[in-house]
Design a protein around this motif. Structure first.
Motif, PDB file in Angstrom:
ATOM      1  N   TYR A   1     116.768 -52.137 -39.888  1.00  0.00           N
ATOM      2  CA  TYR A   1     117.672 -53.161 -40.422  1.00  0.00           C
ATOM      3  C   TYR A   1     116.971 -54.289 -41.169  1.00  0.00           C
ATOM      4  O   TYR A   1     117.617 -55.059 -41.870  1.00  0.00           O
ATOM      5  N   ARG A   2     115.689 -54.442 -40.996  1.00  0.00           N
ATOM      6  CA  ARG A   2     114.894 -55.387 -41.768  1.00  0.00           C
ATOM      7  C   ARG A   2     115.396 -56.837 -41.736  1.00  0.00           C
ATOM      8  O   ARG A   2     115.492 -57.488 -42.786  1.00  0.00           O
ATOM      9  N   PRO A   3     115.707 -57.380 -40.572  1.00  0.00           N
ATOM     10  CA  PRO A   3     115.976 -58.816 -40.534  1.00  0.00           C
ATOM     11  C   PRO A   3     114.700 -59.585 -40.843  1.00  0.00           C
ATOM     12  O   PRO A   3     113.590 -59.027 -40.816  1.00  0.00           O
ATOM     13  N   ASP A   4     114.841 -60.870 -41.115  1.00  0.00           N
ATOM     14  CA  ASP A   4     113.669 -61.688 -41.439  1.00  0.00           C
ATOM     15  C   ASP A   4     112.879 -62.103 -40.212  1.00  0.00           C
ATOM     16  O   ASP A   4     111.695 -62.467 -40.325  1.00  0.00           O
ATOM     17  N   GLY A   5     113.530 -62.080 -39.058  1.00  0.00           N
ATOM     18  CA  GLY A   5     112.828 -62.491 -37.851  1.00  0.00           C
ATOM     19  C   GLY A   5     113.575 -62.070 -36.604  1.00  0.00           C
ATOM     20  O   GLY A   5     114.724 -61.611 -36.659  1.00  0.00           O
ATOM     21  N   VAL A   6     112.915 -62.221 -35.465  1.00  0.00           N
ATOM     22  CA  VAL A   6     113.506 -61.885 -34.171  1.00  0.00           C
ATOM     23  C   VAL A   6     113.274 -63.039 -33.202  1.00  0.00           C
ATOM     24  O   VAL A   6     112.318 -63.800 -33.322  1.00  0.00           O
ATOM     25  N   ASP A   7     114.181 -63.131 -32.227  1.00  0.00           N
ATOM     26  CA  ASP A   7     114.181 -64.225 -31.264  1.00  0.00           C
ATOM     27  C   ASP A   7     114.329 -63.603 -29.879  1.00  0.00           C
ATOM     28  O   ASP A   7     115.240 -62.805 -29.646  1.00  0.00           O
ATOM     29  N   ILE A   8     113.442 -63.954 -28.971  1.00  0.00           N
ATOM     30  CA  ILE A   8     113.473 -63.347 -27.638  1.00  0.00           C
ATOM     31  C   ILE A   8     113.286 -64.407 -26.568  1.00  0.00           C
ATOM     32  O   ILE A   8     112.564 -65.392 -26.760  1.00  0.00           O
ATOM     33  N   SER A   9     113.948 -64.179 -25.412  1.00  0.00           N
ATOM     34  CA  SER A   9     113.731 -65.047 -24.258  1.00  0.00           C
ATOM     35  C   SER A   9     113.595 -64.204 -22.999  1.00  0.00           C
ATOM     36  O   SER A   9     112.498 -63.968 -22.518  1.00  0.00           O
ATOM     37  N   SER A  10     114.705 -63.676 -22.472  1.00  0.00           N
ATOM     38  CA  SER A  10     114.632 -62.943 -21.205  1.00  0.00           C
ATOM     39  C   SER A  10     113.808 -61.667 -21.313  1.00  0.00           C
ATOM     40  O   SER A  10     113.239 -61.206 -20.316  1.00  0.00           O
TER      41      SER A  10
END
Length: 218
Positions: A185-194
């Protein structure tokens, strides 16, 4: 170019010291009601700790809020020198613009991806263009540890590409599924926590593995 990676929900200075040399682009601190909620004073200390380890001004520091008042943001920024205000509530385009222009920070707006029909992604986003610096797609409710239907991402990407703002994906990510997300999907970035926690605590080993997997996807 590799996607940006954001580690969200940091709470302890010792974690920051342990990950300071990793190629992390964004760090997130949660000011909204949450088991990961921190105070402006705590965040100010953690940012100073990070800047001591990384004086080049990276990564960008995000503050996560849900329907804050303008006064709350002012008071928070007086203690914690955030680079970005991330808004998860029903904040209007006018509020986003006021924050951006008055407080001198970037503003990212979060959109929950649901199966409900209604306004199109283009209609959702276009009213915010010019008032925000990026968007974040998350599972409805946020902080659920569950993914949303990634097939919805292509509905949003053309709008953000045309506007020249980044699209970041959150929700249910971990080291074993992030490569699929990025390659398909080629998003510009990813965000993670749990996804980088063990028993509710940030796990440096999991953070390291996740960052390595993201940066390996080009």
């Amino acid at each position: 170019m590799a996607a940006t990676v954001k580690i969200c929900g940091l709470m302890m200075p010792q974690t920051i010291r342990s990950i300071a040399q990793l190629p992390i682009d964004h760090i997130g601190f949660i000011f909204a009601k949450s088991r990961r909620q921190v105070t402006p004073e705590q965040v100010g200390e953690m940012i100073r700790t990070y800047r001591g380890e990384r004086p080049d001004g990276t990564p960008l520091m995000f503050g996560v809020f849900v329907n804050p008042s303008f006064e709350q943001l002012e008071m928070t920024l007086a203690e914690a020198p955030l680079d970005v205000v991330q808004l998860h509530g029903e904040e209007t385009p006018e509020f986003c613009r006021k924050v951006k222009e008055t407080l001198g920070v970037k503003v990212y707006k979060v959109f929950s991806v649901t199966e409900e029909t209604g306004s199109s992604p283009r209609e959702q986003l276009e009213i915010y263009l010019g008032s925000i610096d990026g968007i974040l797609l998350d599972t409805a409710g946020g902080g659920t540890g569950k993914t949303f239907d990634w097939e919805r991402i292509p509905d949003y990407l053309p709008v953000t590409r045309e506007a020249g703002i980044p699209l970041i994906v959150a929700g249910g990510l971990h080291a074993d599924n992030v490569a699929e997300l990025l390659s398909r999907y080629r998003p510009d970035g990813v965000d993670i926590s749990s996804g980088v926690e063990t028993d509710g605590v940030k796990d440096v080993s999991k953070i390291t593995t996740f960052v390595e997997r993201v940066k390996a996807c080009v």
